[in-house]
Design an enzyme around this catalytic site. Structure first.
Site, PDB file in Angstrom:
ATOM      1  N   HIS A 266      54.329  59.973  33.735  1.00  0.00           N
ATOM      2  CA  HIS A 266      53.469  61.139  33.932  1.00  0.00           C
ATOM      3  C   HIS A 266      54.036  61.995  35.068  1.00  0.00           C
ATOM      4  O   HIS A 266      54.557  61.459  36.050  1.00  0.00           O
ATOM      5  CB  HIS A 266      52.037  60.702  34.257  1.00  0.00           C
ATOM      6  CG  HIS A 266      51.073  61.830  34.205  1.00  0.00           C
ATOM      7  ND1 HIS A 266      50.940  62.727  35.236  1.00  0.00           N
ATOM      8  CD2 HIS A 266      50.238  62.247  33.221  1.00  0.00           C
ATOM      9  CE1 HIS A 266      50.041  63.647  34.903  1.00  0.00           C
ATOM     10  NE2 HIS A 266      49.598  63.370  33.684  1.00  0.00           N
TER      11      HIS A 266
ATOM     12  N   GLU B 274      54.139  67.147  27.975  1.00  0.00           N
ATOM     13  CA  GLU B 274      53.213  67.664  28.980  1.00  0.00           C
ATOM     14  C   GLU B 274      53.962  68.579  29.951  1.00  0.00           C
ATOM     15  O   GLU B 274      54.452  68.127  30.988  1.00  0.00           O
ATOM     16  CB  GLU B 274      52.599  66.507  29.777  1.00  0.00           C
ATOM     17  CG  GLU B 274      51.666  65.632  28.989  1.00  0.00           C
ATOM     18  CD  GLU B 274      50.513  65.124  29.849  1.00  0.00           C
ATOM     19  OE1 GLU B 274      49.386  65.117  29.360  1.00  0.00           O
ATOM     20  OE2 GLU B 274      50.737  64.775  31.025  1.00  0.00           O
TER      21      GLU B 274
HETATM   22  P1  PGA Z   1      44.751  68.173  32.170  1.00  0.00           P
HETATM   23  O1  PGA Z   1      45.707  66.920  32.479  1.00  0.00           O
HETATM   24  O2  PGA Z   1      44.224  67.991  30.760  1.00  0.00           O
HETATM   25  O3  PGA Z   1      43.663  68.070  33.199  1.00  0.00           O
HETATM   26  O4  PGA Z   1      45.583  69.402  32.305  1.00  0.00           O
HETATM   27  C1  PGA Z   1      46.542  66.379  31.499  1.00  0.00           C
HETATM   28  C2  PGA Z   1      47.381  65.259  32.054  1.00  0.00           C
HETATM   29  O5  PGA Z   1      47.805  65.364  33.216  1.00  0.00           O
HETATM   30  O6  PGA Z   1      47.627  64.263  31.375  1.00  0.00           O
END
Ligand code: PGA
Length: 255
Positions: A95, A165
């Site tokens: 992440h 992401e």
């Molecule tokens: P968010 O976070 O939906 O609050 O933007 C997503 C993540 O960091 O997995």
């Protein structure tokens, strides 16, 4: 199967609040699974032992990070074997918030291997910091994916999920989510990169998820364009929103 995964990060503060959220999600989980949608909750690790026994069944659980070691003298660390022994089946690795604290691709690759070897499903996150006009971010993400999968055992691709992401779309500071179109373009690159790393048939089966500012309103757009699932941060802690995302993914059939 589509995956709707809640990444709770370091929320909520109290186990009672975690129990409340789980109780509500549990109500729709069975029907969602019957509709081909797997809800997964990744709470703070300290809550896993308390939450999992209460809801064994359709709703599945995961952790948000783990050590690259199975055990050993590593004060403060937690291993995927320990998570698996509690009944957790998923682990988020790579992440951007962990990468931001100094985790390198090499460390993440080691964690990924340890996790799949003990039978966990790994949700491997990749994404660019920012976008440039020349499309160099495509190369950045492909390189990150390749390096995070260094020495990955090819017979374990069935345990792998990839979450795109982009950093600029994550969290409260994000000005906007990536569009479904952005995801679609990146998914093509991820698919191509995976088929360079693994046997093509296997590479095509690896689920590709989108994450970053997903809410009840925009969630469907990614699924419509072919996302195999969603990694949801903030909206996964708002029960109504998360239940609504699960319900929409299930074609409105969970009620
Ligand atoms: P968010 O976070 O939906 O609050 O933007 C997503 C993540 O960091 O997995």
């Amino acid at each position: 199967m589509k995956y709707i995964i809640g990444n709770w990060k370091m929320y909520p503060r109290q186990i009672e609040d975690a129990n409340e959220i789980v109780k509500e999600i549990k109500k729709v989980a069975k029907k969602a699974v019957a509709c081909g949608v797997q809800p997964v909750i990744c709470p703070p690790a300290v809550f896993l032992a308390g939450l999992i026994p209460k809801v064994r069944g359709a709703l599945q659980f995961g952790a948000q990070n783990s050590s690259e070691f199975a055990d050993g003298p590593h004060t403060g660390e937690l291993s995927t074997i320990q998570f698996a022994s509690l009944g957790a089946q998923y682990i988020i690795l790579g992440h951007s918030e962990c990468r931001g604290r100094g985790e390198t691709d090499a460390l993440i690759a080691a964690k990924v291997i340890t996790a799949v070897k003990v039978g966990m499903h790994v949700i491997l996150c990749v994404g660019e910091k920012e976008r440039d006009h020349n499309g160099e971010y495509f190369g950045e993400v492909a390189a990150q994916l390749r390096a995070s999968l260094e020495n990955f055992p090819p017979e374990k691709t069935g345990r792998l999920l990839i979450a795109y992401e982009p950093l600029w779309a994550i969290g409260e500071k994000a000005t906007h989510p990536a569009s479904a179109r952005d995801f679609q373009e990146m998914a093509m690159l991820l698919r191509r990169t995976l088929s360079e790393c693994f046997d093509k048939t296997k590479a095509f089966k690896i689920p590709l998820l989108y994450g970053g500012s997903i809410d009840a309103k925009n969630a469907q757009s990614y699924l419509d364009i072919g996302a195999d699932g969603l990694l949801v941060g903030r909206a996964s802690l708002k029960v109504k929103d998360f239940v609504s995302i699960i319900d929409r993914a299930s074609g409105g059939l969970t009620k």
